[in-house]
Write a protein that holds these residues in place. Structure first.
Motif, PDB file in Angstrom:
ATOM      1  N   GLU A  93       0.922  -1.291  -0.003  1.00  0.00           N
ATOM      2  CA  GLU A  93      -0.022  -0.240   0.041  1.00  0.00           C
ATOM      3  C   GLU A  93       0.887   1.207   0.115  1.00  0.00           C
ATOM      4  OE1 GLU A  93      -2.925   2.243   3.293  1.00  0.00           O
ATOM      5  OE2 GLU A  93      -3.583   0.393   2.235  1.00  0.00           O
ATOM      6  N   MET A  94       2.094   1.162   0.743  1.00  0.00           N
ATOM      7  CA  MET A  94       2.687   2.360   0.506  1.00  0.00           C
ATOM      8  C   MET A  94       3.287   3.041  -0.653  1.00  0.00           C
ATOM      9  SD  MET A  94       3.516   4.140   3.436  1.00  0.00           S
ATOM     10  CE  MET A  94       4.877   4.999   2.802  1.00  0.00           C
ATOM     11  N   VAL A  95       3.482   1.908  -1.707  1.00  0.00           N
ATOM     12  CA  VAL A  95       3.862   2.069  -2.986  1.00  0.00           C
ATOM     13  C   VAL A  95       2.624   3.034  -3.783  1.00  0.00           C
ATOM     14  CG1 VAL A  95       4.311   1.097  -5.320  1.00  0.00           C
ATOM     15  CG2 VAL A  95       5.216   0.058  -3.282  1.00  0.00           C
ATOM     16  N   GLU A  96       1.419   2.504  -3.418  1.00  0.00           N
ATOM     17  CA  GLU A  96       0.158   3.462  -3.627  1.00  0.00           C
ATOM     18  C   GLU A  96      -0.006   4.910  -3.284  1.00  0.00           C
ATOM     19  OE1 GLU A  96      -4.564   2.491  -4.496  1.00  0.00           O
ATOM     20  OE2 GLU A  96      -3.259   0.956  -3.536  1.00  0.00           O
ATOM     21  N   LYS A  97       0.306   4.961  -1.952  1.00  0.00           N
ATOM     22  CA  LYS A  97       0.474   6.244  -1.395  1.00  0.00           C
ATOM     23  C   LYS A  97       1.245   7.105  -1.999  1.00  0.00           C
ATOM     24  CE  LYS A  97       0.017   4.415   3.047  1.00  0.00           C
ATOM     25  NZ  LYS A  97       0.264   4.343   4.470  1.00  0.00           N
ATOM     26  N   VAL A  98       2.463   6.634  -2.040  1.00  0.00           N
ATOM     27  CA  VAL A  98       3.519   7.515  -2.518  1.00  0.00           C
ATOM     28  C   VAL A  98       3.311   7.837  -4.179  1.00  0.00           C
ATOM     29  CG1 VAL A  98       6.047   7.838  -3.018  1.00  0.00           C
ATOM     30  CG2 VAL A  98       5.247   6.713  -0.925  1.00  0.00           C
ATOM     31  N   GLY A  99       2.599   6.837  -4.700  1.00  0.00           N
ATOM     32  CA  GLY A  99       2.277   6.981  -6.176  1.00  0.00           C
ATOM     33  C   GLY A  99       1.118   7.881  -6.475  1.00  0.00           C
ATOM     34  N   LEU A 100       0.255   8.113  -5.552  1.00  0.00           N
ATOM     35  CA  LEU A 100      -0.520   9.443  -5.431  1.00  0.00           C
ATOM     36  C   LEU A 100       0.074  10.850  -5.284  1.00  0.00           C
ATOM     37  CD1 LEU A 100      -3.196   8.134  -2.876  1.00  0.00           C
ATOM     38  CD2 LEU A 100      -3.478   8.380  -5.408  1.00  0.00           C
ATOM     39  N   TYR A 101       1.148  11.027  -4.462  1.00  0.00           N
ATOM     40  CA  TYR A 101       1.950  12.187  -4.736  1.00  0.00           C
ATOM     41  C   TYR A 101       2.624  12.103  -5.784  1.00  0.00           C
ATOM     42  CZ  TYR A 101       5.616  15.194  -3.106  1.00  0.00           C
ATOM     43  OH  TYR A 101       6.444  16.623  -2.933  1.00  0.00           O
ATOM     44  N   TRP A 102       3.194  11.362  -6.515  1.00  0.00           N
ATOM     45  CA  TRP A 102       3.918  11.422  -7.582  1.00  0.00           C
ATOM     46  C   TRP A 102       3.081  11.889  -8.844  1.00  0.00           C
ATOM     47  CZ3 TRP A 102       9.002  12.182  -7.893  1.00  0.00           C
ATOM     48  CH2 TRP A 102       9.564  11.937  -9.424  1.00  0.00           C
ATOM     49  N   HIS A 103       2.015  11.450  -8.712  1.00  0.00           N
ATOM     50  CA  HIS A 103       0.788  11.693 -10.069  1.00  0.00           C
ATOM     51  C   HIS A 103       0.600  13.076  -9.736  1.00  0.00           C
ATOM     52  CE1 HIS A 103       0.919   7.697 -11.013  1.00  0.00           C
ATOM     53  NE2 HIS A 103       0.068   7.177 -10.282  1.00  0.00           N
ATOM     54  N   PHE A 104       0.317  13.617  -8.508  1.00  0.00           N
ATOM     55  CA  PHE A 104      -0.016  14.979  -8.138  1.00  0.00           C
ATOM     56  C   PHE A 104       1.153  15.787  -8.600  1.00  0.00           C
ATOM     57  CE2 PHE A 104       0.419  18.732  -5.314  1.00  0.00           C
ATOM     58  CZ  PHE A 104      -0.424  19.073  -5.637  1.00  0.00           C
ATOM     59  N   VAL A 105       2.244  15.590  -8.414  1.00  0.00           N
ATOM     60  CA  VAL A 105       3.459  16.437  -8.746  1.00  0.00           C
ATOM     61  C   VAL A 105       3.604  16.549 -10.339  1.00  0.00           C
ATOM     62  CG1 VAL A 105       6.157  16.462  -9.027  1.00  0.00           C
ATOM     63  CG2 VAL A 105       5.035  16.101  -6.907  1.00  0.00           C
ATOM     64  N   ASP A 106       3.386  15.342 -10.961  1.00  0.00           N
ATOM     65  CA  ASP A 106       3.262  15.350 -12.664  1.00  0.00           C
ATOM     66  C   ASP A 106       2.169  16.124 -13.123  1.00  0.00           C
ATOM     67  OD1 ASP A 106       5.306  13.474 -12.401  1.00  0.00           O
ATOM     68  OD2 ASP A 106       4.451  11.975 -13.226  1.00  0.00           O
ATOM     69  N   LEU A 107       1.111  16.050 -12.542  1.00  0.00           N
ATOM     70  CA  LEU A 107      -0.310  16.656 -12.836  1.00  0.00           C
ATOM     71  C   LEU A 107       0.291  18.597 -12.612  1.00  0.00           C
ATOM     72  CD1 LEU A 107      -2.981  16.967 -13.992  1.00  0.00           C
ATOM     73  CD2 LEU A 107      -3.840  16.808 -11.529  1.00  0.00           C
ATOM     74  N   VAL A 108       0.638  18.675 -11.616  1.00  0.00           N
ATOM     75  CA  VAL A 108       0.831  20.054 -11.398  1.00  0.00           C
ATOM     76  C   VAL A 108       1.737  20.563 -12.423  1.00  0.00           C
ATOM     77  CG1 VAL A 108       2.270  21.815  -9.772  1.00  0.00           C
ATOM     78  CG2 VAL A 108       0.468  20.116  -8.866  1.00  0.00           C
ATOM     79  N   TRP A 109       2.987  19.780 -12.811  1.00  0.00           N
ATOM     80  CA  TRP A 109       3.920  20.265 -13.862  1.00  0.00           C
ATOM     81  C   TRP A 109       3.200  20.499 -14.893  1.00  0.00           C
ATOM     82  CZ3 TRP A 109       8.151  22.641 -14.476  1.00  0.00           C
ATOM     83  CH2 TRP A 109       8.795  22.805 -15.550  1.00  0.00           C
ATOM     84  N   VAL A 110       1.875  20.068 -15.556  1.00  0.00           N
ATOM     85  CA  VAL A 110       1.255  20.360 -16.655  1.00  0.00           C
ATOM     86  C   VAL A 110       0.635  21.591 -16.501  1.00  0.00           C
ATOM     87  CG1 VAL A 110      -0.812  19.648 -18.119  1.00  0.00           C
ATOM     88  CG2 VAL A 110       0.658  17.823 -17.055  1.00  0.00           C
ATOM     89  N   PHE A 111       0.248  22.111 -15.468  1.00  0.00           N
ATOM     90  CA  PHE A 111      -0.402  23.394 -15.216  1.00  0.00           C
ATOM     91  C   PHE A 111       1.069  24.523 -15.508  1.00  0.00           C
ATOM     92  CE2 PHE A 111      -3.908  21.109 -13.751  1.00  0.00           C
ATOM     93  CZ  PHE A 111      -4.835  21.749 -14.248  1.00  0.00           C
ATOM     94  N   VAL A 112       2.079  24.124 -14.670  1.00  0.00           N
ATOM     95  CA  VAL A 112       2.980  24.862 -14.597  1.00  0.00           C
ATOM     96  C   VAL A 112       3.740  25.303 -16.204  1.00  0.00           C
ATOM     97  CG1 VAL A 112       5.613  25.207 -13.830  1.00  0.00           C
ATOM     98  CG2 VAL A 112       3.734  24.433 -12.353  1.00  0.00           C
TER      99      VAL A 112
END
Length: 265
Positions: free
Chosen positions: A239-258
């Motif tokens: 499950e820790m992989v999934e939780k950190v994965g949520l953070y990583w996807h968020f970082v990628d999504l924010v970069w699209v807006f930046v």
């Protein structure tokens, strides 16, 4: 007149059990564990922070005029009077000195970061299958993608700070007289490419996002180490992989807006 007797039906055992389970704590809403729920709360709060920064950028950006060839001349030149054209600022590529390649390098950076999000998805999927080898493999690819993005951003910052070889000539009032001087690159005080606010916002917002990417890489390295040592296999879940994965996807999504705000608008 007959009296009416009202009888109340006692709740069934299943209803009482449901009520106790719902209100006495220890419940996973929508099958989301406590850890994943707290990660979602953090990401929502971080969304507000990035939104405020990007809205501020938009307000400052459109408080300056855009370059107009009818007013400022047919040939574009950097000036602190109007906002620069992104294609003229971000047009350099490592090892291709003097080549005009608008947005090519930042496009490569964006592809690398988004591809690392794909490898993170594969790592999460491997965790669901309890496939330790695949989790390690895809986490390693995700880490390499994040480090490559950070290295690319460091090069872009370095080029932005040093500026072009020609520099930009500006006029300023010194002791009651107009004096011309050439400035090179950008910092928090002056900016070769345009108004000083352009450089201030670039350093702060891309730096803030880069800090998030760096934090994500550190977390990914920790997850990779724990997966490699068999910790999650002994726990019986990844499950820790999934939780950190949520953070990583968020970082990628924010970069699209930046990327949209800084490099396309």
């Amino acid at each position: 007149m007959a009296a009416t007797v009202t009888t109340e039906t006692a709740p069934s055992d299943s209803a009482q059990a449901f009520d106790k389970k719902t209100w006495m704590g220890g419940v996973e809403p929508m099958n989301a564990s406590y850890g994943k729920l707290m990660m979602w709360f953090f990401l929502i709060s971080d969304t507000f922070t990035f939104s405020a920064l990007l809205v501020t950028y938009g307000l400052i950006r459109f408080s300056y005029p855009a370059w107009d060839p009818a007013i400022y001349g047919e040939v574009f030149k950097f000036s602190n009077i109007y906002w620069p054209i992104p294609e003229k600022v971000y047009n350099a590529v490592p090892f291709l000195h003097g080549v005009d390649a608008p947005l090519v390098f930042v496009g490569i950076m964006t592809f690398i970061l988004i591809f690392s999000s794909v490898t993170m998805v594969l790592a999460v999927e491997a965790g669901h299958r309890m496939d330790r080898a695949d989790v390690e493999k895809y986490m390693l690819w995700t880490i390499l993608g994040g480090l490559t993005f950070l290295g690319s951003q460091a090069w872009e910052w370095s080029h932005f700070i040093h500026g072009t070889e020609q520099g930009t000539v500006i006029r300023e009032l010194v002791s009651g007289q107009w004096v011309e001087r050439t400035i090179f690159g950008a910092n928090l005080v002056e900016n070769q490419y345009g108004p000083p606010a352009f450089a201030d916002l670039f350093f702060f917002i891309t730096g803030f996002h880069g800090t998030h990417v760096l934090s994500g890489v550190v977390l990914n390295i920790l997850i990779f180490y724990r997966a490699a040592t068999g910790l999650y296999e002994r726990r019986g879940h990844y499950e820790m992989v999934e939780k950190v994965g949520l953070y990583w996807h968020f970082v990628d999504l924010v970069w699209v807006f930046v990327f949209t705000f800084f490099y396309l608008v």
